[in-house]
Design a protein around this motif. Structure first.
Motif, short mmCIF file in Angstrom:
data_model
loop_
_atom_site.label_atom_id
_atom_site.label_comp_id
_atom_site.label_asym_id
_atom_site.label_seq_id
_atom_site.Cartn_x
_atom_site.Cartn_y
_atom_site.Cartn_z
N LYS A 43 0.83 -1.20 0.00
CA LYS A 43 0.00 0.00 0.00
C LYS A 43 0.87 1.25 0.00
O LYS A 43 2.04 1.21 0.31
N GLN A 44 0.23 2.37 -0.32
CA GLN A 44 0.94 3.64 -0.31
C GLN A 44 1.06 4.17 1.12
O GLN A 44 0.25 3.83 1.99
N ARG A 45 2.05 5.00 1.32
CA ARG A 45 2.20 5.65 2.61
C ARG A 45 1.02 6.60 2.83
O ARG A 45 0.64 7.33 1.93
N GLU A 46 0.48 6.57 4.04
CA GLU A 46 -0.67 7.41 4.34
C GLU A 46 -0.46 8.18 5.64
O GLU A 46 0.24 7.71 6.55
N LEU A 47 -1.10 9.33 5.72
CA LEU A 47 -1.04 10.12 6.93
C LEU A 47 -1.85 9.44 8.03
O LEU A 47 -2.99 9.06 7.81
N VAL A 48 -1.26 9.35 9.21
CA VAL A 48 -1.97 8.84 10.39
C VAL A 48 -2.47 10.01 11.22
O VAL A 48 -3.65 10.10 11.55
N ALA A 49 -1.57 10.91 11.55
CA ALA A 49 -1.93 12.09 12.35
C ALA A 49 -0.81 13.10 12.26
O ALA A 49 0.35 12.74 12.06
N ASN A 50 -1.17 14.37 12.38
CA ASN A 50 -0.16 15.40 12.49
C ASN A 50 -0.70 16.56 13.33
O ASN A 50 -1.90 16.64 13.61
N VAL A 51 0.23 17.40 13.73
CA VAL A 51 -0.17 18.55 14.53
C VAL A 51 0.75 19.72 14.18
O VAL A 51 1.97 19.59 14.15
N SER A 53 2.24 23.45 14.94
CA SER A 53 2.60 24.19 16.15
C SER A 53 1.48 25.16 16.54
O SER A 53 1.06 25.99 15.72
N GLY A 54 0.99 25.02 17.75
CA GLY A 54 -0.08 25.89 18.21
C GLY A 54 -1.46 25.54 17.71
O GLY A 54 -2.43 26.24 18.01
N GLY A 55 -1.56 24.45 16.97
CA GLY A 55 -2.84 24.07 16.38
C GLY A 55 -3.40 22.79 16.95
O GLY A 55 -2.82 22.19 17.85
N SER A 56 -4.54 22.39 16.40
CA SER A 56 -5.19 21.16 16.84
C SER A 56 -4.70 19.98 16.02
O SER A 56 -4.34 20.12 14.86
N PRO A 57 -4.70 18.81 16.62
CA PRO A 57 -4.28 17.61 15.89
C PRO A 57 -5.22 17.28 14.75
O PRO A 57 -6.42 17.60 14.79
N ASN A 58 -4.67 16.60 13.76
CA ASN A 58 -5.44 16.15 12.62
C ASN A 58 -5.23 14.64 12.50
O ASN A 58 -4.09 14.17 12.54
N TYR A 59 -6.34 13.89 12.37
CA TYR A 59 -6.25 12.43 12.34
C TYR A 59 -6.89 11.85 11.10
O TYR A 59 -7.89 12.39 10.59
N ALA A 60 -6.35 10.74 10.65
CA ALA A 60 -7.03 9.96 9.63
C ALA A 60 -8.30 9.39 10.24
O ALA A 60 -8.35 9.05 11.43
#
Length: 119
Positions: A43-51, A53-60
């Motif tokens: 499979k291709q590489r996929e985003l799991v989560a990121n954040v 600086s100073g912001g809210s987390p982002n999740y798959a």
């Protein structure tokens, strides 16, 4: 140069937990985005989560409610707490940081850490 050192992967049974860590060091002034990606076999590489600086987390969508990303800017470290793990979470997990480095804007990757969820 920027070095990313990951730790915390391993084998866990379904429903179990793991905590990944990624520490950045080297020629970096500030880190804007810290995140985790994963790549399962075939499979291709996929985003799991990121954040940001100073912001809210982002999740798959596939990990919402089960994984928690956090960052410690004093230590240039990002964590991924993974709970209620499923077999579909099996993959190599890569740390990623984006920020201002001596050479300009950087986009750096860790070496990857294997997470295997199996009975």
């Amino acid at each position: 140069q920027v070095q990313l050192v990951e730790s915390g992967g391993g084998l866990v049974q379904p429903g179990g937990s793991l905590r990944l860590s990624c520490a950045a060091s080297g020629s970096i002034f500030s880190i804007h985005v810290m995140g985790w990606y994963r790549q399962a076999p075939g499979k291709q590489r996929e985003l799991v989560a990121n954040v940001i600086s100073g912001g809210s987390p982002n999740y798959a969508d596939s990990v919402k409610g089960r994984f928690t990303i956090s960052r410690d800017d004093a230590k240039n470290t990002v964590y991924l707490q993974m709970d209620s793990l499923k077999s579909v979470d099996t993959a190599v997990y890569y740390c990623n940081i984006q920020g201002r480095e001596i050479t300009g804007w950087g986009n750096d990757w860790g070496q990857g850490t294997q997470v295997a969820v199996s009975t």
